[in-house]
Scaffold this motif. Sequence first.
Motif, PDB file in Angstrom:
ATOM      1  N   SER A 338      36.249  63.532  24.789  1.00  0.00           N
ATOM      2  CA  SER A 338      35.249  62.601  24.254  1.00  0.00           C
ATOM      3  C   SER A 338      35.727  61.936  22.975  1.00  0.00           C
ATOM      4  N   LEU A 341      38.045  59.136  24.075  1.00  0.00           N
ATOM      5  CA  LEU A 341      37.290  58.022  24.652  1.00  0.00           C
ATOM      6  C   LEU A 341      36.562  57.221  23.562  1.00  0.00           C
ATOM      7  N   SER A 354      29.715  54.058  24.773  1.00  0.00           N
ATOM      8  CA  SER A 354      29.822  54.837  23.544  1.00  0.00           C
ATOM      9  C   SER A 354      28.725  55.903  23.487  1.00  0.00           C
ATOM     10  N   TYR A 357      29.811  58.815  25.692  1.00  0.00           N
ATOM     11  CA  TYR A 357      30.875  59.591  25.046  1.00  0.00           C
ATOM     12  C   TYR A 357      30.326  60.408  23.875  1.00  0.00           C
TER      13      TYR A 357
END
Length: 494
Positions: A338, A341, A354, A357
């Motif tokens: 995460s 990402l 977003s 994540y």
Amino acid sequence: MFVNSKWLILATVVGLYLPVAIDATVLHIAVPTLSKVLYANSSQLLWIIDIYPLLMTGLILVMGALGDKIGYRRLMLIGGSIFGVASIMAAYSTTAHFLIFSRAILALGASMIMPATLSCLRHTFVDEKERNFALGMWVMAGGAGAAFGPLVGGFLLEHFYWGSVFLINIPILLLVLFFIFSYIPKQQIIKEKKINIFDSSMLIISILLLIFSLKSGLNDLNAKYMIIALCGLILGIIFIKRQKQSNHPLFDIKLFTHQSVKYGFIISTVAMIALVGFELLVSQKLQYVYQLSPLKAGLSILPFMIAISVGGVISTPLLNMFGVKKVAVLSLILSSVSMYLLSIVNFQTQYLLSCIYMILLGLSILCAFLAATSAILSGAPLSQASSAGAIEAMSYELGTGLGVTFFGLMASFFYTRNVNFDQFFSIDQINVAERSIGETYQMISHLPDDSAKIIVVESAHSAFILAHSSVLVFSSLILLSLAIFISIFWKEDV
């Protein structure tokens, strides 16, 4: 008359711990505001945030021993009272230096609260599954408090006087202190327990010297900072040796011979570094780069806060089902993924991604916290519950302080190397403007025309985005490396 209800005790403990957790991050969103209101420079801003967790790191150990001596109930009452007074002092600070001092007093109160609350839970919940649930609530309060700190701060900064971020502690503390006094039973005083103030001071000085040399030495490579760092390192080594030889150590260093305690401490520290560092940088990115207000910046990371809040409920059954090692390793891997990402997503044009994540990061980091907490407390004898609680609390605060320091230093490092303001500022102004995006904004008023301001701002935004991405990638690699390390070397399942 005392009410012997462990669930009421759990609610009281969580209520006392919550303001401590919130205060660890409530100022992350307030960096631009404090810079304007108190005229704080970048170094003062870092110390305003960092003095709280760093002092707690050293104080928690001696407070854990104090809890064994006078009982966790008395320690909670004293710590809560000091925390309330310090909150008022911080709220009405008129200078950066007085706010730093007030935050130091806050750390004193908080360092009493954390080991006392953990010791209370360890004594109250004897059954392992019930204890895991109680710890889940405690960890969730800590994670949610730290996560929601920016949102709370953003709301108060937008609608009230900036000092209100500290004044909100007062009604909570008054209510909780009433319940502690009325419903938590007294413990027997252990008069023979020794309190080692000297060793605690040595640890605090060691940590502060090392952090000071890191913060100052990055911007000015100088022999004096290397000497300061060496002094801090030597004091740290002496502290460890004294703990091994002392008949009355701050904590039993032999606790770290238990694999669950040792690896739980490492996991908790690194996970907190990742959580606090991510939150600090993303708050600045949303305000400086995307020009959001403190409240809107806080709301933008709401998915992360919610994930932290519910993570304790989700992680408890996982812990009971699979054990701490498996949960810890998987949580660290998911946190690593995460983080990576989040380093490549655009918060403005890819907000939905977003959010996904951030939720993944919040859930996985919280699971790692709970696994680490359970490992530390379960690996220590009941007679050393306060010392084990102090170790766990120290890992949280050490991680918080290091997260602010390392993420701040790395962001500054990458930012400085990706901006070039030679044609816009004098040499003295460049030395300030290129340190951080906040100081770039402070120096913009010295520019002669609007076109130059636009160019500088665009350059600053690009550099900070790159710096933010680089730091998150680095953090991702650290978390993945730790997961691999834990899976290989942690031989004992708890």
